[in-house]
Design an enzyme around this catalytic site. Structure first.
Site, short mmCIF file in Angstrom:
data_model
loop_
_atom_site.label_atom_id
_atom_site.label_comp_id
_atom_site.label_asym_id
_atom_site.label_seq_id
_atom_site.Cartn_x
_atom_site.Cartn_y
_atom_site.Cartn_z
N CYS A 1 0.80 -1.22 0.00
CA CYS A 1 0.00 0.00 0.00
C CYS A 1 0.83 1.27 0.00
CB CYS A 1 -0.95 0.01 1.20
SG CYS A 1 -2.07 -1.41 1.27
N HIS B 1 12.56 2.18 6.34
CA HIS B 1 12.42 0.74 6.11
C HIS B 1 12.75 0.00 7.40
CE1 HIS B 1 12.30 -3.05 4.02
NE2 HIS B 1 12.14 -2.45 2.86
N HIS C 1 -4.77 18.72 7.51
CA HIS C 1 -5.40 17.51 7.00
C HIS C 1 -4.40 16.36 7.03
CE1 HIS C 1 -8.31 20.45 5.61
NE2 HIS C 1 -7.37 21.02 4.87
N HIS D 1 -2.97 5.82 6.63
CA HIS D 1 -3.12 4.54 5.94
C HIS D 1 -4.47 3.91 6.29
CE1 HIS D 1 -1.45 0.79 4.19
NE2 HIS D 1 -2.27 0.22 5.04
N HIS E 1 -14.67 2.50 4.16
CA HIS E 1 -16.06 2.11 4.06
C HIS E 1 -16.56 2.18 2.61
CE1 HIS E 1 -20.47 2.81 4.23
NE2 HIS E 1 -20.44 1.97 5.24
N ASN F 1 -9.90 -1.35 0.87
CA ASN F 1 -8.45 -1.15 0.79
C ASN F 1 -8.05 -1.19 -0.68
OD1 ASN F 1 -5.65 -1.34 0.73
ND2 ASN F 1 -5.54 -2.67 2.53
#
Length: 431
Positions: free
Chosen positions: A155, A234, A320, A324, A353, A357
């Site tokens: 993602c 990472h 804002h 994730h 919703h 994903n």
């Protein structure tokens, strides 16, 4: 067809003055909408799942935070519902071609102006590559166009692509970089009985986004955002982090992506490490001093705990925040670690919703939620945060150059009046 698609123009420049961005999103089609009823119909009629696996997925789906209007890939609606290469190609083409076509048409940027193409898709890496398919589809790219393909990034690929584009532009003054992020699950749907792998069937949905990033000063009048900073960290040296989300064999010949029980803990631990690097770069001095004072007090009282009290207030730096939205548990974990209230995590919950994903494009759909609500004003600062397999975290910091409103092709256009909604179990929502 059958997927929601997105496109944006984001600005990028290695040093001031930095040019601007612009946002375009195509509304979703309805023919591949995946409600719980449709999911059960096609899933059960495929006769590819055991009763136990079907019950488990039904349970996960109902508490996942997904609504009744997410979208599935085209192959899910085929009679045989088997993973086929042709289905993955159709799914990828639908997302990347339509997104780029809309972006180029509405920004009036011809392919010959583009110096580099970055395509990202975690689970599908065909040959020729996705970036080569774009060059072939949209004739006119210069012969020396640079093409890049990112796979296995999970993602985080959307934010990672922006970071890569920013680095490319540092060596290419007055240029444009096209990034396209998508996910093609046509070869990745899991039909075995490993529950860690079955979870992915319940929460991942289709989604694509495209963006143009530029350091051409003449483009500033059409841009919406200025790219301020990017940060990638990472955490794969830790075995638990590395294995928390991993594609593997289930032991009986099935291949799937396992989301382990360590994922939520790893996300929280990695987030703390990530923000410890990000905080000095984005937070105002006043908040850094307040944070140092809280830490000193805790040390004196010997009350140090890994809680939100020991995390700086990032709402002091951003109007804002697009966190994730990979799943309800991840949103809850980020909210808990960062001390965010429900107002801050509202866009993430609503995006999950409405669209599920969508992997690498999820932060783009969150940004469009802010715009659909009319919340973005000139000068507002925005933070995109995404996690990826490996395990990695990536942040993108933007500044709005002008007020942003909902466009005619915004995917939220026909439903934004219903949001925010109260997210609960699917069967509770039906009542």
């Amino acid at each position: 067809m059958g997927r929601h698609r997105g496109s944006r123009l984001l600005p990028l420049h290695p040093s001031p003055p930095r040019p601007p961005p612009r946002l375009f999103l195509l509304p979703p089609d309805s023919e591949h909408r995946l409600s719980l009823e449709v999911c059960e119909y096609f899933g059960l009629h495929s006769r590819l799942f055991s009763d136990e696996s079907a019950d488990f997925m039904r349970h996960i789906y109902r508490k996942s935070g997904l609504g009744e209007e997410t979208y599935a890939p085209p192959y899910f609606f085929q009679p045989d519902q088997r993973a086929r290469f042709e289905y993955a190609i159709v799914e990828a083409n639908q997302g990347i071609f339509s997104s780029v076509e809309s972006l180029l048409a509405k920004t009036s940027v011809p392919p010959e102006r583009i110096s580099a193409v970055v395509a990202a898709c975690s689970m599908f890496s065909p040959a020729p590559s996705l970036s080569s398919r774009l060059v072939n589809r949209f004739r006119g790219f210069p012969a020396d166009v640079k093409t890049f393909n990112l796979s296995g990034m999970g993602c985080s690929a959307g934010t990672v692509s922006i970071d890569l584009a920013s680095r490319l532009l540092r060596t290419m003054p007055g240029s444009y970089v096209l990034i396209v992020v998508t996910e093609a699950t046509g070869l990745s749907w899991y039909y075995g009985d490993n529950r860690h792998m079955l979870v992915t069937n319940c929460i991942f949905r289709v989604g694509s986004a495209a963006a143009l990033l530029t350091n051409d000063p003449t483009a500033r009048h059409v841009a919406k955002f200025e790219l301020k900073k990017t940060l990638r960290t990472h955490h794969g040296a830790d075995d638990a982090a590395y294995n928390s989300a991993i594609q593997a064999d289930d032991g009986v010949g099935g291949i799937g992506v396992a989301l382990t029980k360590d994922l939520v803990r790893v996300a929280g631990t990695s987030l703390r490490a990530h923000i410890s690097t990000l905080a000095p770069r984005v937070l105002p001095i006043s908040e850094l001093l307040r944070y140092a004072w809280r830490v000193a007090q805790s040390a004196v009282r010997l009350e140090w705990k890994a809680s939100a009290a020991q995390v700086p207030d990032f709402t002091a730096a951003f109007e804002h925040i697009c966190i994730h939205s990979g799943g309800k548990a991840i949103i809850d974990a980020v909210s808990r670690v960062m001390g965010f209230d429900e107002r801050v995590v509202e866009p993430a919950r609503m995006c999950l919703h409405r669209f599920g994903n969508t992997s690498s494009s999820l932060v783009f759909y969150e940004l469009s939620y802010f715009e659909a609500k009319g919340r973005v004003r000139a000068g507002d600062r925005l933070w995109m945060l995404a996690f990826g397999t490996g395990f990695k975290a990536c942040s993108v910091v933007l500044c709005a150059l002008r007020d942003a409103n909902m466009g005619s092709d915004c995917p939220w256009k026909k439903c934004i009046h219903r949001y925010p909604v109260k997210v609960g179990r699917i069967d509770a929502i039906r009542k």
